[in-house]
Design an enzyme around this catalytic site. Structure first.
Site, PDB file in Angstrom:
ATOM      1  N   LYS A 221      -2.667  -3.870  -7.384  1.00  0.00           N
ATOM      2  CA  LYS A 221      -3.941  -3.384  -7.925  1.00  0.00           C
ATOM      3  C   LYS A 221      -4.253  -3.994  -9.285  1.00  0.00           C
ATOM      4  CE  LYS A 221      -4.567   0.897  -5.350  1.00  0.00           C
ATOM      5  NZ  LYS A 221      -4.684   2.365  -5.392  1.00  0.00           N
ATOM      6  N   ARG A 255       3.045   3.234  -0.880  1.00  0.00           N
ATOM      7  CA  ARG A 255       2.068   2.585   0.001  1.00  0.00           C
ATOM      8  C   ARG A 255       1.949   1.131  -0.457  1.00  0.00           C
ATOM      9  NH1 ARG A 255      -3.515   1.597   0.083  1.00  0.00           N
ATOM     10  NH2 ARG A 255      -4.468   1.769   2.163  1.00  0.00           N
TER      11      ARG A 255
END
Length: 274
Positions: A221, A255
């Protein structure tokens, strides 16, 4: 802690890895890579072989500013993939990344095992009731607004208090709806600045006070690659570093796009914890 997935009791000790399978054309890292059945099957087989306990399938990109996808299009994208994966891998535990109760209902009926809702019911008033009826694990994420508006909703008087209060309210609603298995996702990158993401990660252990499993989704991210001056493609090392930190602060599920490396983090952390 355990989750009941299709009649199996899945232990979260040690922590598990959820592999990401985006079938969207516009996801921030792997958008467009898995559009053909062969690509989908190859990537899923790879993640399962590397140790993924769950495969999280998403047909609606939740990156900041992502285009809205009509309900019919989301269903037409995701249902054939759910059916394809269950035919090829009958034992697979599929998580469905959706905020729509209709998509959740159809995918669970097709054989998926859990629902991953970025809005925790905020974007569909029927989601909580639907999840209570379906009796499958439900991942609730912290977010303000929608993927289209969230980047402008980062003004918190106290971030940690706000997140704790949000989850306390959502847990109460989930219990009232009859939802048994809950997983909390702090929502890194969703309605949070780079600095706020790290404040939340530093204090991740506070969320353990709520006594529910924590899912951490930091894989590749912008909180990693923007801080380091890199691209998402170059953010694996930073992802690994934050995965290890997240495990030390109580994460139960990672995740991840890169399953092998995340599983290695779990194994190393487990060894250090003995």
């Amino acid at each position: 802690m355990t989750l009941n997935c299709k009649g199996q009791l899945i232990s979260l000790e040690p922590p598990l890895v959820m592999g990401i399978l985006n079938i969207t054309p516009d996801s921030f890292y792997d958008g467009g890579r898995y559009q053909q059945p062969k690509q989908v099957l190859n990537q899923t087989e790879k993640m399962l072989r590397e140790g993924a306990a769950f495969i999280d399938v998403g047909a609606y990109s939740s990156r900041p500013g992502a285009d809205q996808v009509p309900e019919e299009e989301e269903l037409s994208r995701i249902l054939p993939i759910v059916e394809l994966l269950l035919k090829e891998f009958p034992e697979i535990l599929l998580s469905i990344d959706t905020f729509r109760s209709s998509v959740a209902r159809e995918c669970i009926a097709a054989g998926a095992a859990m629902i991953n809702d970025i809005s925790a019911g905020n974007m569909d008033p029927n989601m909580m009731e639907t999840m209570g009826r379906l009796k499958v694990p439900y991942i609730m994420m912290h977010m303000r607004g929608t993927p289209q508006t969230m980047k402008n909703l980062t003004d918190y008087e106290n971030l940690l208090e706000s997140v704790m209060y949000y989850f306390s309210e959502k847990i109460a609603l989930a219990r009232e709806a009859g939802i048994v298995d809950l997983i909390l996702d702090p929502g890194f990158g969703f309605a949070k600045t780079l600095e706020q993401n790290y404040e939340l990660l530093r204090n991740l252990s506070l969320l353990k006070q709520l006594d529910y499993p924590l899912l951490v989704g930091v894989s590749r991210k912008s909180m990693i690659y923007k801080l380091l001056g890199l691209s998402p493609e170059q953010a694996l090392n930073g992802t690994t570093a934050l995965h290890m930190y997240s495990l030390s602060r109580g994460a139960s599920i990672l995740r991840a796009h890169d399953v092998k490396e995340a599983v290695e983090c779990v194994r190393l952390h487990q060894q250090l914890s003995e």
